[in-house]
Each structure stands twice: as structure tokens, then as C-alpha cells.
Design a protein around this motif. Structure first.
Motif, PDB file in Angstrom:
ATOM      1  N   ALA A  32       7.673  11.776   2.770  1.00 32.44           N
ATOM      2  CA  ALA A  32       7.830  11.415   1.357  1.00 32.44           C
ATOM      3  C   ALA A  32       6.985  10.183   1.043  1.00 32.44           C
ATOM      4  O   ALA A  32       6.872   9.264   1.860  1.00 32.44           O
ATOM      5  N   ALA A  33       6.391  10.178  -0.144  1.00 36.13           N
ATOM      6  CA  ALA A  33       5.570   9.041  -0.572  1.00 36.13           C
ATOM      7  C   ALA A  33       6.446   7.815  -0.786  1.00 36.13           C
ATOM      8  O   ALA A  33       7.550   7.894  -1.319  1.00 36.13           O
ATOM      9  N   THR A  34       5.957   6.663  -0.321  1.00 38.58           N
ATOM     10  CA  THR A  34       6.646   5.387  -0.507  1.00 38.58           C
ATOM     11  C   THR A  34       5.597   4.289  -0.479  1.00 38.58           C
ATOM     12  O   THR A  34       4.405   4.568  -0.510  1.00 38.58           O
ATOM     13  N   THR A  35       6.033   3.044  -0.432  1.00 40.58           N
ATOM     14  CA  THR A  35       5.129   1.910  -0.299  1.00 40.58           C
ATOM     15  C   THR A  35       5.591   1.075   0.885  1.00 40.58           C
ATOM     16  O   THR A  35       6.732   1.193   1.342  1.00 40.58           O
ATOM     17  N   LEU A  36       4.723   0.213   1.366  1.00 39.40           N
ATOM     18  CA  LEU A  36       5.078  -0.665   2.472  1.00 39.40           C
ATOM     19  C   LEU A  36       6.248  -1.559   2.073  1.00 39.40           C
ATOM     20  O   LEU A  36       7.192  -1.743   2.840  1.00 39.40           O
ATOM     21  N   THR A  37       6.218  -2.085   0.864  1.00 43.09           N
ATOM     22  CA  THR A  37       7.301  -2.953   0.391  1.00 43.09           C
ATOM     23  C   THR A  37       8.634  -2.214   0.377  1.00 43.09           C
ATOM     24  O   THR A  37       9.651  -2.731   0.836  1.00 43.09           O
ATOM     25  N   VAL A  50       3.077  -3.194  11.692  1.00 41.42           N
ATOM     26  CA  VAL A  50       2.206  -2.128  11.214  1.00 41.42           C
ATOM     27  C   VAL A  50       1.263  -1.752  12.353  1.00 41.42           C
ATOM     28  O   VAL A  50       0.562  -2.600  12.894  1.00 41.42           O
ATOM     29  N   VAL A  51       1.290  -0.482  12.740  1.00 36.42           N
ATOM     30  CA  VAL A  51       0.491   0.011  13.851  1.00 36.42           C
ATOM     31  C   VAL A  51      -0.502   1.038  13.330  1.00 36.42           C
ATOM     32  O   VAL A  51      -0.137   1.927  12.572  1.00 36.42           O
ATOM     33  N   THR A  52      -1.742   0.910  13.740  1.00 29.98           N
ATOM     34  CA  THR A  52      -2.757   1.905  13.392  1.00 29.98           C
ATOM     35  C   THR A  52      -2.800   2.940  14.510  1.00 29.98           C
ATOM     36  O   THR A  52      -3.051   2.613  15.669  1.00 29.98           O
ATOM     37  N   TYR A  53      -2.509   4.170  14.157  1.00 34.05           N
ATOM     38  CA  TYR A  53      -2.503   5.270  15.123  1.00 34.05           C
ATOM     39  C   TYR A  53      -3.668   6.187  14.789  1.00 34.05           C
ATOM     40  O   TYR A  53      -3.699   6.809  13.737  1.00 34.05           O
ATOM     41  N   GLY A  83       0.823  -1.195   0.000  1.00 31.13           N
ATOM     42  CA  GLY A  83       0.000   0.000   0.000  1.00 31.13           C
ATOM     43  C   GLY A  83       0.858   1.246   0.000  1.00 31.13           C
ATOM     44  O   GLY A  83       2.042   1.210   0.328  1.00 31.13           O
ATOM     45  N   ASP A  84       0.256   2.348  -0.391  1.00 35.41           N
ATOM     46  CA  ASP A  84       0.942   3.638  -0.391  1.00 35.41           C
ATOM     47  C   ASP A  84       0.936   4.204   1.018  1.00 35.41           C
ATOM     48  O   ASP A  84      -0.039   4.071   1.757  1.00 35.41           O
ATOM     49  N   LEU A  85       2.031   4.849   1.397  1.00 31.68           N
ATOM     50  CA  LEU A  85       2.123   5.483   2.697  1.00 31.68           C
ATOM     51  C   LEU A  85       3.168   6.580   2.656  1.00 31.68           C
ATOM     52  O   LEU A  85       3.822   6.774   1.635  1.00 31.68           O
ATOM     53  N   LEU A  86       3.283   7.319   3.750  1.00 33.25           N
ATOM     54  CA  LEU A  86       4.296   8.370   3.865  1.00 33.25           C
ATOM     55  C   LEU A  86       5.358   7.894   4.847  1.00 33.25           C
ATOM     56  O   LEU A  86       5.037   7.325   5.887  1.00 33.25           O
TER      57      LEU A  86
END
Length: 59
Positions: A12-17, A27-30, A4-7
Motif C-alpha cells: 500500500a502507498a504511504t510516506t516515510l513520515t 532506511v535500508v537500500t535493497y 518520500g513516497d514508498l510502499l
């Protein structure tokens, strides 16, 4: 987990991979600064990660 896309930490934009770079990740949901349970959990994770020995190959 699907990619997935994330910052990253710098916004900066990146991906989980890409962020994982082949390493394990948690992976933590905040929900937000307003959530006391989230803030307690983040402090606990930070304390645990600071006290966890890292292998010589860990970045």
C-alpha cells in the motif's frame, strides 16, 4: 531525511513520515534478490532486530 513516497510491507502507498509514526527508523537500500551483499545485510538486520529488546511502548 526528506519525506518520500514508498510502499509498505503490504504494497500500500504511504510516506516515510506516516510509516515512522514519530518513531526512529533505519532506511535500508535493497538493490534486489540478485545482490548477495544485500541479502547478507538483510539477514543480519533481521537477526539483530529479533534479538534487540523492545520497550513496552514499541509496536
Amino acid at each position: 531525511m526528506p519525506d518520500g513516497d514508498l510502499l509498505d510491507a503490504h504494497g500500500a502507498a504511504t510516506t516515510l513520515t506516516a510509516a515512522r509514526a514519530g518513531k526512529p527508523a533505519v532506511v535500508v537500500t535493497y538493490r534486489g534478490a540478485w545482490c548477495p551483499y544485500c541479502n547478507i545485510a538483510l539477514r543480519t538486520y533481521q537477526a539483530a532486530s529479533s534479538s534487540t529488546p523492545r520497550s513496552p511502548t514499541a509496536a
